[in-house]
Design a protein around this motif. Structure first.
Motif, PDB file in Angstrom:
ATOM      1  N   GLN A   1      70.898   6.614  39.661  1.00  0.00           N
ATOM      2  CA  GLN A   1      70.941   7.690  40.654  1.00  0.00           C
ATOM      3  C   GLN A   1      72.388   7.974  41.063  1.00  0.00           C
TER       4      GLN A   1
ATOM      5  N   THR B   1      66.446   1.621  38.291  1.00  0.00           N
ATOM      6  CA  THR B   1      66.281   3.055  38.568  1.00  0.00           C
ATOM      7  C   THR B   1      67.392   3.551  39.489  1.00  0.00           C
ATOM      8  N   SER B   2      67.687   2.797  40.551  1.00  0.00           N
ATOM      9  CA  SER B   2      68.724   3.236  41.495  1.00  0.00           C
ATOM     10  C   SER B   2      70.102   3.243  40.838  1.00  0.00           C
ATOM     11  N   SER B   3      70.327   2.375  39.856  1.00  0.00           N
ATOM     12  CA  SER B   3      71.636   2.343  39.198  1.00  0.00           C
ATOM     13  C   SER B   3      71.920   3.636  38.433  1.00  0.00           C
TER      14      SER B   3
ATOM     15  N   ASP C   1      63.240  -1.260  40.378  1.00  0.00           N
ATOM     16  CA  ASP C   1      63.819  -0.463  41.468  1.00  0.00           C
ATOM     17  C   ASP C   1      65.347  -0.436  41.379  1.00  0.00           C
TER      18      ASP C   1
ATOM     19  N   THR D   1      73.649   7.873  43.979  1.00  0.00           N
ATOM     20  CA  THR D   1      74.083   6.886  44.964  1.00  0.00           C
ATOM     21  C   THR D   1      74.339   5.516  44.355  1.00  0.00           C
TER      22      THR D   1
ATOM     23  N   ILE E   1      73.513   1.643  43.027  1.00  0.00           N
ATOM     24  CA  ILE E   1      72.808   0.539  43.674  1.00  0.00           C
ATOM     25  C   ILE E   1      73.369   0.370  45.074  1.00  0.00           C
TER      26      ILE E   1
END
Length: 101
Positions: free
Chosen positions: A88, A84-86, A81, A90, A92
């Motif tokens: 995006q 993956t967010s890193s 998770d 936005t 982390i």
């Protein structure tokens, strides 16, 4: 609560050891690849909450300090998770309950 110190001013972000261990794994992986990303958290200064974001870059000093000697076990799902967010827009985002400056 451990700390993440970042930059020449060594901005200090207090993060639970559990989350910090996972962030360390993700950040080191990204930085080994010479990849930059953002990290955001909520500051709690003077009773007010403020949102902060830093640009994580391999050339900027970074230090992880854990409150406990034994590292917490890593949760594969949380690592995925965070990784993956890193990637995006936005970056982390550390939950408000897990961080403070």
């Amino acid at each position: 609560m451990g700390t993440l110190q970042y930059g020449s001013s060594l901005t200090e972000i207090r993060i639970s050891d559990h989350l910090l261990a996972h962030l360390k794994a993700v950040m080191v992986t990204r930085m080994r690849r010479s990849e930059s990303f953002t990290l955001s958290w909520v500051d709690r200064e003077g009773g007010a909450e403020k949102h902060s974001t830093v640009w994580m870059n391999p050339s900027i000093p970074l230090r992880f300090t854990f409150e406990t000697i034994v590292p917490p076990p890593l949760d594969h799902e949380l690592l995925e998770d965070l990784m993956t967010s890193s990637y995006q827009v936005t970056g982390i985002v550390v939950p408000a309950s897990d961080a403070s400056e």
